[in-house]
Design a protein around this motif. Structure first.
Motif, mmCIF file in Angstrom:
data_model
loop_
_atom_site.group_PDB
_atom_site.id
_atom_site.type_symbol
_atom_site.label_atom_id
_atom_site.label_comp_id
_atom_site.label_asym_id
_atom_site.label_seq_id
_atom_site.Cartn_x
_atom_site.Cartn_y
_atom_site.Cartn_z
ATOM 1 N N LEU A 34 -21.563 46.557 5.021
ATOM 2 C CA LEU A 34 -22.909 46.053 5.313
ATOM 3 C C LEU A 34 -22.908 44.530 5.373
ATOM 4 O O LEU A 34 -23.509 43.923 6.274
ATOM 5 C CB LEU A 34 -23.881 46.550 4.236
ATOM 6 C CG LEU A 34 -25.364 46.220 4.429
ATOM 7 C CD1 LEU A 34 -25.906 46.905 5.672
ATOM 8 C CD2 LEU A 34 -26.165 46.648 3.196
ATOM 9 N N HIS A 35 -22.239 43.901 4.424
ATOM 10 C CA HIS A 35 -22.138 42.442 4.411
ATOM 11 C C HIS A 35 -21.430 41.936 5.664
ATOM 12 O O HIS A 35 -21.849 40.952 6.286
ATOM 13 C CB HIS A 35 -21.377 42.004 3.152
ATOM 14 C CG HIS A 35 -21.191 40.521 3.031
ATOM 15 N ND1 HIS A 35 -20.109 39.870 3.584
ATOM 16 C CD2 HIS A 35 -21.939 39.559 2.436
ATOM 17 C CE1 HIS A 35 -20.206 38.577 3.337
ATOM 18 N NE2 HIS A 35 -21.294 38.360 2.638
ATOM 19 N N SER A 36 -20.350 42.625 6.075
ATOM 20 C CA SER A 36 -19.588 42.196 7.249
ATOM 21 C C SER A 36 -20.378 42.351 8.536
ATOM 22 O O SER A 36 -20.151 41.614 9.504
ATOM 23 C CB SER A 36 -18.287 43.000 7.343
ATOM 24 O OG SER A 36 -17.498 42.816 6.190
ATOM 25 N N TYR A 37 -21.290 43.310 8.573
ATOM 26 C CA TYR A 37 -22.113 43.498 9.775
ATOM 27 C C TYR A 37 -22.925 42.242 10.078
ATOM 28 O O TYR A 37 -23.129 41.877 11.241
ATOM 29 C CB TYR A 37 -23.039 44.698 9.580
ATOM 30 C CG TYR A 37 -23.930 44.981 10.768
ATOM 31 C CD1 TYR A 37 -23.428 45.640 11.890
ATOM 32 C CD2 TYR A 37 -25.263 44.586 10.779
ATOM 33 C CE1 TYR A 37 -24.235 45.905 12.985
ATOM 34 C CE2 TYR A 37 -26.081 44.832 11.870
ATOM 35 C CZ TYR A 37 -25.558 45.494 12.969
ATOM 36 O OH TYR A 37 -26.363 45.743 14.066
ATOM 37 N N PHE A 38 -23.385 41.572 9.042
ATOM 38 C CA PHE A 38 -24.195 40.362 9.226
ATOM 39 C C PHE A 38 -23.367 39.088 9.117
ATOM 40 O O PHE A 38 -23.764 38.048 9.643
ATOM 41 C CB PHE A 38 -25.312 40.323 8.173
ATOM 42 C CG PHE A 38 -26.327 41.411 8.347
ATOM 43 C CD1 PHE A 38 -27.371 41.266 9.242
ATOM 44 C CD2 PHE A 38 -26.239 42.583 7.610
ATOM 45 C CE1 PHE A 38 -28.321 42.272 9.412
ATOM 46 C CE2 PHE A 38 -27.175 43.589 7.761
ATOM 47 C CZ PHE A 38 -28.222 43.438 8.672
ATOM 48 N N LYS A 39 -22.219 39.159 8.415
ATOM 49 C CA LYS A 39 -21.421 37.949 8.190
ATOM 50 C C LYS A 39 -19.940 38.311 8.307
ATOM 51 O O LYS A 39 -19.217 38.390 7.317
ATOM 52 C CB LYS A 39 -21.736 37.382 6.799
ATOM 53 C CG LYS A 39 -21.088 36.016 6.513
ATOM 54 C CD LYS A 39 -21.691 34.913 7.350
ATOM 55 C CE LYS A 39 -21.057 33.576 7.021
ATOM 56 N NZ LYS A 39 -21.585 32.489 7.864
ATOM 57 N N LEU A 40 -19.488 38.529 9.545
ATOM 58 C CA LEU A 40 -18.086 38.869 9.760
ATOM 59 C C LEU A 40 -17.225 37.626 9.574
ATOM 60 O O LEU A 40 -17.492 36.587 10.176
ATOM 61 C CB LEU A 40 -17.893 39.421 11.173
ATOM 62 C CG LEU A 40 -16.462 39.844 11.533
ATOM 63 C CD1 LEU A 40 -16.061 41.080 10.735
ATOM 64 C CD2 LEU A 40 -16.344 40.116 13.028
ATOM 65 N N PRO A 41 -16.177 37.687 8.736
ATOM 66 C CA PRO A 41 -15.314 36.515 8.563
ATOM 67 C C PRO A 41 -14.591 36.180 9.863
ATOM 68 O O PRO A 41 -14.259 37.061 10.653
ATOM 69 C CB PRO A 41 -14.328 36.948 7.464
ATOM 70 C CG PRO A 41 -14.358 38.436 7.483
ATOM 71 C CD PRO A 41 -15.731 38.820 7.901
ATOM 72 N N ALA A 42 -14.342 34.898 10.071
ATOM 73 C CA ALA A 42 -13.647 34.453 11.275
ATOM 74 C C ALA A 42 -12.230 34.992 11.286
ATOM 75 O O ALA A 42 -11.528 34.949 10.275
ATOM 76 C CB ALA A 42 -13.646 32.926 11.332
ATOM 77 N N GLY A 43 -11.829 35.514 12.441
ATOM 78 C CA GLY A 43 -10.490 36.063 12.543
ATOM 79 C C GLY A 43 -10.316 36.826 13.835
ATOM 80 O O GLY A 43 -11.128 36.698 14.750
ATOM 81 N N PRO A 44 -9.273 37.645 13.926
ATOM 82 C CA PRO A 44 -9.008 38.411 15.149
ATOM 83 C C PRO A 44 -10.071 39.482 15.396
ATOM 84 O O PRO A 44 -11.199 39.390 14.906
ATOM 85 C CB PRO A 44 -7.628 39.029 14.884
ATOM 86 C CG PRO A 44 -7.059 38.274 13.742
ATOM 87 C CD PRO A 44 -8.222 37.804 12.930
#
Length: 526
Positions: free
Chosen positions: A114-124
């Motif tokens: 859920l956190h990644s849906y709104f704040k995906l870490p920079a990367g591939p």
């Protein structure tokens, strides 16, 4: 409890283990046209939320259908022959020890998705990110559900590659070095652990963990038990991590993205301590009895070492990283878990299991919060955050500051919150260890552990003072700091609420673990 048939329970447990793997494979496929939406990246992130949400729902239903009157009995059991020549079986089951860890893993992974849906870490590619998180979830859930030694080892190893790539590809500074250190430490420990597991299986004639626990070491000589505990214990101690095998952890946490840190602290560390309780205590009791004083000694050294390291990092001018500080605090907290296990008493082991769950909730919340602070300020360096007057979160982002202070006091073991009960019960267990263990030695360990609680309070309160306090007017010319966003509130509230519930109503968790621990220490006899 709702009456759910055994076949449905079996399906739920199998679904919990297998569904993330199927979801990981599906995440790598092109999204169907109707599900792509305007942004294909968001489609795969929604897929991650959906799969982890379904797994969490299945875990909750499994917990509701679990027979709470018989938590010492393996439930939802599946037992299928897999490799007949080695008598390796696909044996799954859940009892009062593993059920809380299954639910915790499902919850934390869903909140991370859920956190990644709104704040995906920079990367591939986001596809790879979602697939790796789901493979990691499957391996962790399988570790807590399988009841065969070789399957346990496979599940235990399954999490290494996903976590390596999460750190190496989506991490921050020095991510490659941290990822390599993580994989090398854990792989070396695992190779030694595999030798111990094979020794037990070949000497006893079975790899079935239930049968081995029921036998309670009677089929193994004392020398075999000692060697097995040494070999398996090293592998488990690396993953826990126990001092002095802990040095991979601070680097991994500092470099990992927020989601990686949450899963590493909240879930992966529990795999090591779970192995001590599920395998070594019931299967090799004589070997554990031999090594228990040494395990307790390493545990209390870890408690003090972790606390002193945190005090050094929080000191003004030390350039301490807040994520690194929380990582070192985990070394201390997991020291309490190991101390409880080393007492070999129901009180101590129950305290260890409670502390496991509490650490997952509180430290998971702390890493979410530290990640949010880093996003807002651009750094997790304490000196930069504190500046001359303090980051002033109370004045600039009051809800974020209040929640960070709440997590800090929960971590230091404030009565009424989850962190208190595990530490207290482990110290009580050390006060009166199992028969045959040196009570003066364990009283010394108890006193050192109690000193560790004071040191924990010292560095956590210093963190609150430096990050939360200060005069917000000194920051008027700086960009505004956003308070807690709605998606952050949704991801963090369950952890805060469960921390309070477990602190005020510990019987919910202890009622599950205590009968199972009593049976486990008695050699499988109810």
């Amino acid at each position: 409890m709702i009456d759910i048939s055994e076949s449905v329970m079996q399906f739920l447990l199998a679904f919990i283990v297998v569904a993330p793997l199927i979801g990981a494979a599906a995440a790598l496929l092109p999204a169907p046209p109707g599900l792509r939406g305007k942004n294909p990246e968001q489609a795969v992130l929604r897929h991650g939320v959906t799969v982890t949400g379904l797994v969490l729902l299945a875990a909750v239903v499994l917990a509701i259908g679990f027979d709470h009157d018989q938590p010492s009995t393996m439930q939802a059991s599946t037992d299928i022959s897999w490799i007949p020549a080695l008598d390796v079986r696909i044996h799954l089951g859940v009892d009062g020890i593993s059920l809380p860890l299954l639910v915790l893993t499902a919850l934390l992974t869903f909140l991370c998705a859920l956190h990644s849906y709104f704040k995906l870490p920079a990367g591939p590619s986001p596809k790879a990110f979602v697939a790796l998180v789901l493979v990691l979830e499957s391996g962790t859930l399988a570790t807590f559900a399988v009841l065969d030694l070789l399957l346990f080892f496979l599940a235990f190893e399954m999490v290494l590659i996903p976590m390596y790539f999460l750190i190496a590809r989506w991490g921050g500074e020095r991510k490659q070095a941290a990822a390599w250190k993580f994989i090398l430490y854990t792989l070396l420990g695992s190779v030694i652990m595999l030798l111990g597991l094979l020794l037990i299986g070949l000497e006893s004639g079975t790899f079935d963990m239930v049968a081995l626990a029921t036998d309670n070491g009677r089929g193994l000589t004392s020398s075999v038990q000692v060697i097995a505990v040494l070999a398996i214990g090293i592998g488990l101690a690396v993953k826990t991590p126990m001092w002095p095998l802990h040095s991979w952890l601070p680097d991994a946490h500092t470099a990992a993205p927020t989601v990686g840190s949450v899963l590493l602290a909240g879930v992966l560390l529990k795999m090591g301590t779970y192995g001590f309780v599920r395998i070594l205590l019931p299967v090799t009791p004589e070997g554990m009895h031999t090594f228990a004083p040494y395990l307790a000694a390493f545990a209390v050294v870890g408690i003090i070492y972790g606390s002193l390291a945190c005090l050094a990092l929080v000191r003004p001018g030390a350039k301490g990283d807040l994520k690194r500080l929380i990582a070192y605090s985990s070394v201390g907290h997991m020291g309490f878990v190991l101390l409880g296990i080393a007492t070999m008493t129901p009180t101590g082991v129950n305290g260890a299991l409670f502390a496991n769950i509490a650490h997952g909730l509180i430290t998971g919340l702390l890493f979410f919060l530290v990640g949010a602070v880093k996003d807002r300020y651009g750094t997790a360096d304490l000196d930069t955050l504190a500046g001359a007057t303090g980051a002033a979160l109370y004045g600039r982002a009051p809800r974020l500051g209040a929640l960070l202070a709440f997590a800090a006091v929960a971590s230091l073991g404030l009565p009424g919150l989850a962190g208190f009960w595990g530490e207290m019960l482990t110290l009580f267990g050390a006060f009166d260890p199992a028969a045959g263990l040196s009570r003066p030695a364990f009283l010394t360990f108890m006193a050192i552990g109690a000193l560790g609680t004071l040191l924990t309070a010292a560095y956590m309160l210093l963190v609150v003072r430096r990050v939360c306090m200060g005069d917000p007017t000194d920051h008027q010319r700086e960009p505004r700091v956003a308070d807690i966003q709605s998606h952050e509130f949704a991801a963090w509230t369950p952890l805060a609420a469960l921390t309070v519930i477990a602190g005020l109503w510990p019987a919910v968790l202890l009622g599950l673990t205590d009968p199972a621990v009593q049976k486990l220490l008695a050699g499988g006899k109810s």
